[in-house]
Design an enzyme around this catalytic site. Structure first.
Site, short mmCIF file in Angstrom:
data_model
loop_
_atom_site.label_atom_id
_atom_site.label_comp_id
_atom_site.label_asym_id
_atom_site.label_seq_id
_atom_site.Cartn_x
_atom_site.Cartn_y
_atom_site.Cartn_z
CB ALA A 59 4.06 -5.87 -13.92
CB CYS A 60 4.80 -10.51 -15.13
SG CYS A 60 5.64 -10.76 -13.48
#
Length: 374
Positions: free
Chosen positions: A155-156
């Site tokens: 993800a991020c």
């Protein structure tokens, strides 16, 4: 042990952008249509009316003023409210690979290197447009790089986790250099019809070339230390991936198939984890926060970054100490901290220390301590 270094960076910025004013106009038109179509159910208390968004609300909630996107026409159409990203044929470059090529070539140029100098490609991003073949292998082929490639997703935190993976490979001697790219088409998984999050994301692609420090041809950043952490949470989740799709029974708009976030819980739970993670990383390396000349933080929310900056530095950081690109790019997932690093690092001098940090769904936190070498 072989020392790894960041020798080049590149940023691909889409040509189209959406201001808060444009976004609010489109969202409010959609809300008005929804409320009109469901007027009876709303009056009966069976359906909740859609509240209007506003520029003031968006700016206060996030610090975002505009965002770049691969397609604005669909996003701003009240009847569509998602980007028009056409299905490409198998003979065409994928949209993520196309973005990656631009950023990768810029990173190679900055480092003074060519495809023949690269041993591997990693595509690290939050959403991939297909499961296989890997986007990284496609980018490798398009650039003419011999070696190998693979995709990864945290993800991020994908970019910082990617940096750790590459740094470890370089330290072990298994590779000389690796090109890591972060093509983030966040507009494709955002629910643009949700007032609480319709303003959050933008599209972009960053690229980082990492090599043995001894092979650097110019100014670069030695990677002194990396640290990663994950802790499972459902408070940021996406059950589908790249683009909105209908359910198998043909019914569209299952909400959990797009980006979902329990914002207040994330704010409360993530910030202490990130602050403690950075503090622990610095302490274990024998560094004090006042030795850092720069913090390149994940660009998700200005209030979150302000909080982390104060915790890490023990004071309010000066703007140049903690650069912010959120107002122009919005949240670009894993690419955010790398945009900040790429655009706000040239002014540092030999020996200056900085820290790159990203955090997000997982939960995940990745931090990288670097030192400028001239």
């Amino acid at each position: 042990m072989i020392a790894p270094a960041i020798t080049g960076t590149g940023v691909f910025t889409p040509s189209q952008s959406i201001s808060n004013a444009e976004l609010v106009e489109a969202f409010n038109a959609y809300a008005d249509r929804f409320n009109a179509e469901h007027a009876d159910a709303i009056a009966a208390g069976e359906v909740e009316a859609k509240a209007h968004s506003s520029e003031a609300f968006i700016l206060k909630a996030s610090g975002i003023e505009r965002r770049y996107v691969m397609d604005k026409s669909g996003v701003l159409d009240p009847d569509v409210m998602h980007p028009h990203l056409r299905q490409r044929s198998d003979d065409e470059p994928s949209i993520m690979a196309e973005m990656a090529l631009d950023a990768a070539r810029k990173a190679l140029k900055q480092a003074g290197k060519g495809p023949e100098d690269v041993d591997a490609v990693i595509v690290a991003a939050s959403n991939h447009e297909r499961p296989y073949p890997a986007i990284a292998v496609e980018v490798q082929d398009l650039l003419g790089i011999r070696g190998f490639g693979f995709d990864m997703n945290v993800a991020c935190s994908s970019a910082t986790f990617g940096i750790q993976a590459v740094a470890d490979m370089i330290r072990s001697g298994s590779v000389r250099s690796v090109l890591m790219v972060n093509p983030e088409i966040c507009s494709g998984h955002l629910e643009w019809r949700d007032r609480d999050c319709h303003f959050i994301f933008g599209d972009v692609c960053t690229a980082v070339l990492m090599e043995r420090s001894a092979d650097a041809k110019g100014p670069h950043f030695d990677i002194l230390s990396t640290r990663c952490l994950t802790q499972f949470s459902n408070n940021i989740r996406n059950n589908n991936g790249f683009l909105r799709r209908s359910r198998p029974d043909g019914v569209a708009d299952r909400r959990d198939m797009q980006f979902m976030q329990e914002g207040r819980k994330v704010f409360k739970e993530v910030l202490p984890v990130v602050s403690e993670h950075i503090a622990g990383h610095l302490a274990d390396e024998g560094l004090a926060s006042d030795q850092l000349k720069r913090l390149w933080l994940h660009q998700a929310n200005k209030s979150m970054n302000d909080f982390i900056g104060r915790k890490v530095m023990g004071r309010v950081p000066e703007p140049h100490e903690q650069p912010n690109i959120l107002q122009d790019y919005a949240n670009t997932s894993s690419a955010g901290s790398m945009i900040a690093f790429s655009q706000h690092s040239d002014d540092l001098v030999d020996g200056d220390l900085g820290l790159i940090c990203s955090f997000g769904a997982g939960y995940s936190v990745g931090s990288v301590i670097v030192r400028k070498v001239m």
